[in-house]
Enzyme design. Sequence first.
Site, short mmCIF file in Angstrom:
data_model
loop_
_atom_site.label_atom_id
_atom_site.label_comp_id
_atom_site.label_asym_id
_atom_site.label_seq_id
_atom_site.Cartn_x
_atom_site.Cartn_y
_atom_site.Cartn_z
N CYS A 188 49.27 -41.97 10.93
CA CYS A 188 48.80 -41.13 12.37
C CYS A 188 48.26 -42.02 13.79
O CYS A 188 47.80 -40.82 14.47
CB CYS A 188 48.99 -39.52 11.82
SG CYS A 188 49.90 -38.60 10.30
N HIS A 242 45.39 -35.08 16.94
CA HIS A 242 46.92 -35.12 16.26
C HIS A 242 47.09 -33.29 15.45
O HIS A 242 45.62 -32.82 15.00
CB HIS A 242 46.59 -36.08 14.60
CG HIS A 242 47.53 -36.28 13.91
ND1 HIS A 242 48.48 -36.19 13.71
CD2 HIS A 242 47.22 -36.18 12.80
CE1 HIS A 242 49.13 -36.42 12.83
NE2 HIS A 242 48.20 -36.34 11.81
N ASN A 277 53.82 -32.27 12.23
CA ASN A 277 52.32 -32.88 12.05
C ASN A 277 54.26 -33.91 11.93
O ASN A 277 54.25 -34.58 10.87
CB ASN A 277 52.56 -32.86 10.68
CG ASN A 277 51.21 -34.37 10.22
OD1 ASN A 277 51.61 -34.95 11.77
ND2 ASN A 277 50.03 -34.82 9.45
O1 UT7 Z 1 48.65 -36.81 9.06
C1 UT7 Z 1 48.07 -36.75 8.51
C2 UT7 Z 1 46.83 -36.45 7.95
N1 UT7 Z 1 47.21 -35.48 7.12
C3 UT7 Z 1 46.14 -34.06 7.26
O2 UT7 Z 1 45.18 -34.08 7.58
C4 UT7 Z 1 46.70 -32.94 5.65
C5 UT7 Z 1 44.91 -32.98 5.76
N2 UT7 Z 1 45.33 -31.63 4.83
C6 UT7 Z 1 45.83 -30.20 4.57
O3 UT7 Z 1 46.27 -30.48 5.55
C7 UT7 Z 1 46.25 -29.50 3.22
O4 UT7 Z 1 45.16 -29.90 3.13
C8 UT7 Z 1 47.38 -28.96 2.88
C9 UT7 Z 1 47.90 -28.36 3.94
C10 UT7 Z 1 47.87 -30.19 2.78
C11 UT7 Z 1 47.10 -28.28 1.86
O5 UT7 Z 1 46.63 -27.09 1.97
P1 UT7 Z 1 45.15 -26.97 1.08
O6 UT7 Z 1 44.40 -25.21 1.16
O7 UT7 Z 1 44.24 -28.27 0.53
O8 UT7 Z 1 45.60 -26.24 -1.11
P2 UT7 Z 1 45.80 -27.05 -1.67
O9 UT7 Z 1 46.27 -28.68 -1.64
O10 UT7 Z 1 44.12 -27.35 -2.29
O11 UT7 Z 1 46.19 -26.33 -2.70
C12 UT7 Z 1 46.03 -25.35 -3.53
C13 UT7 Z 1 46.64 -24.60 -3.83
C14 UT7 Z 1 47.71 -25.76 -5.00
O12 UT7 Z 1 48.09 -24.82 -6.06
P3 UT7 Z 1 46.97 -24.16 -7.96
O13 UT7 Z 1 46.48 -26.19 -8.42
O14 UT7 Z 1 45.99 -24.01 -6.65
O15 UT7 Z 1 47.66 -23.62 -8.23
C15 UT7 Z 1 48.78 -26.65 -4.51
O16 UT7 Z 1 49.81 -26.70 -5.70
O17 UT7 Z 1 48.47 -24.44 -3.02
C16 UT7 Z 1 49.10 -24.61 -3.95
N3 UT7 Z 1 50.84 -25.76 -2.78
C17 UT7 Z 1 52.01 -25.30 -2.62
N4 UT7 Z 1 52.29 -23.77 -2.40
C18 UT7 Z 1 53.01 -23.33 -1.77
C19 UT7 Z 1 50.08 -26.95 -2.57
N5 UT7 Z 1 51.54 -26.78 -1.83
C20 UT7 Z 1 52.10 -25.99 -1.72
C21 UT7 Z 1 53.56 -25.38 -0.96
N6 UT7 Z 1 53.87 -24.13 -0.89
N7 UT7 Z 1 54.28 -26.03 -0.02
#
Ligand code: UT7
Length: 322
Positions: free
Chosen positions: A115, A249, A279
């Site tokens: 990215c 980005h 993205n």
């Molecule tokens: O371009 C390259 C750079 N990319 C980035 O910079 C991405 C940066 N990170 C992010 O944008 C965020 O961390 C994400 C959008 C990827 C994830 O959001 P988050 O608020 O950090 O969520 P998390 O990974 O801490 O997950 C929280 C919960 C988890 O469930 P539990 O363990 O709390 O029960 C995940 O399993 O959300 C769950 N989860 C989802 N639930 C519904 C993860 N993906 C999904 C989904 N739908 N698609």
Amino acid sequence: MKKYSQILGTGSYLPEKILTNFDLEKIVDTTNEWIVERTGIRRRHIAEKHETALTMGEKAARNAMDAAGITPEEIGMIIVATTTPEKMFPSTACLLQQRFGIAGCPAFDLNSTACAGFMYAFSIADQYIRQGAIKYALVMGSEVMSRIVDWSDRTTCVLFGDGAGAVVLGASNKPGVLSTHLHADGTHKDVLSLDHSIGRPIDVEEELYIKMTGNQLFKLAVNILGDLFDETLEANSMKKSDVDWLVPHQANIRIIQAMAKKLDLPLDRVAITLEDQGNTSSASIPLALDKAVRDGRIQHGNTLLLEGFGGGLAWGSALIKY
Ligand code: UT7
């Protein structure tokens, strides 16, 4: 007189097919609410079977050259940032040369800066123009991310989209690109990766898809981008209030909001395409720039701060008098 590179034209291409969050609800265990709240994404474009980084990139490049008022024969360098090239080689950039019916100028892909790829490509082209080695450069990001996400992994497949964005840079005596700043830190190699490679050790199992520890990457991104803004402004003896537009980005609306806050910029001074495009990795910055230029929000004379970050980790910025 000091030589600068200047953005002369921008162009985009987005595939027609759109995948909404509601479509994704039928594919993986997710909801529109979760995706909108946690990422800001509502829909993304997905390439048709025949579309590739090359075919999409060609369309974006032609748009950018038309906008710049130059012909392919005038281009002195082609750099394509892509994590998803049609072939390992010849490069997408060489294949574009062939399609444009030109030969001779340097042409290469940046495949592994993910990215951050557009910022790396942009910085290299800027250096060549500043040194007087070339007059015009075609710089682009083009990605079919839909082919490297695991469509059964809800933590990644909801995030990405396909598309291409291009910029023509040209030599100028008036200030254009004021500075570019690139960084990398391989100690964070496991936070975001795509292990698939033909050259991997032969006893290592094939991994076809992106792996990401999203919440770790989120925190890293907010910290490194904050420092990157300070570095970029200090290098030009500028203040936050000198920046008219942030062109970031497009990874997550919460990261973008944090960055706008860091610059004391209202969100309507940030080029955002995330909601409709997701993205698109190395294509996201030129896509956002092209949209804001074409709809007249970004005007000549504005000061733009571009930033990107991704796998590596790798990150970079540019400060530009548009
Ligand atoms: O371009 C390259 C750079 N990319 C980035 O910079 C991405 C940066 N990170 C992010 O944008 C965020 O961390 C994400 C959008 C990827 C994830 O959001 P988050 O608020 O950090 O969520 P998390 O990974 O801490 O997950 C929280 C919960 C988890 O469930 P539990 O363990 O709390 O029960 C995940 O399993 O959300 C769950 N989860 C989802 N639930 C519904 C993860 N993906 C999904 C989904 N739908 N698609």
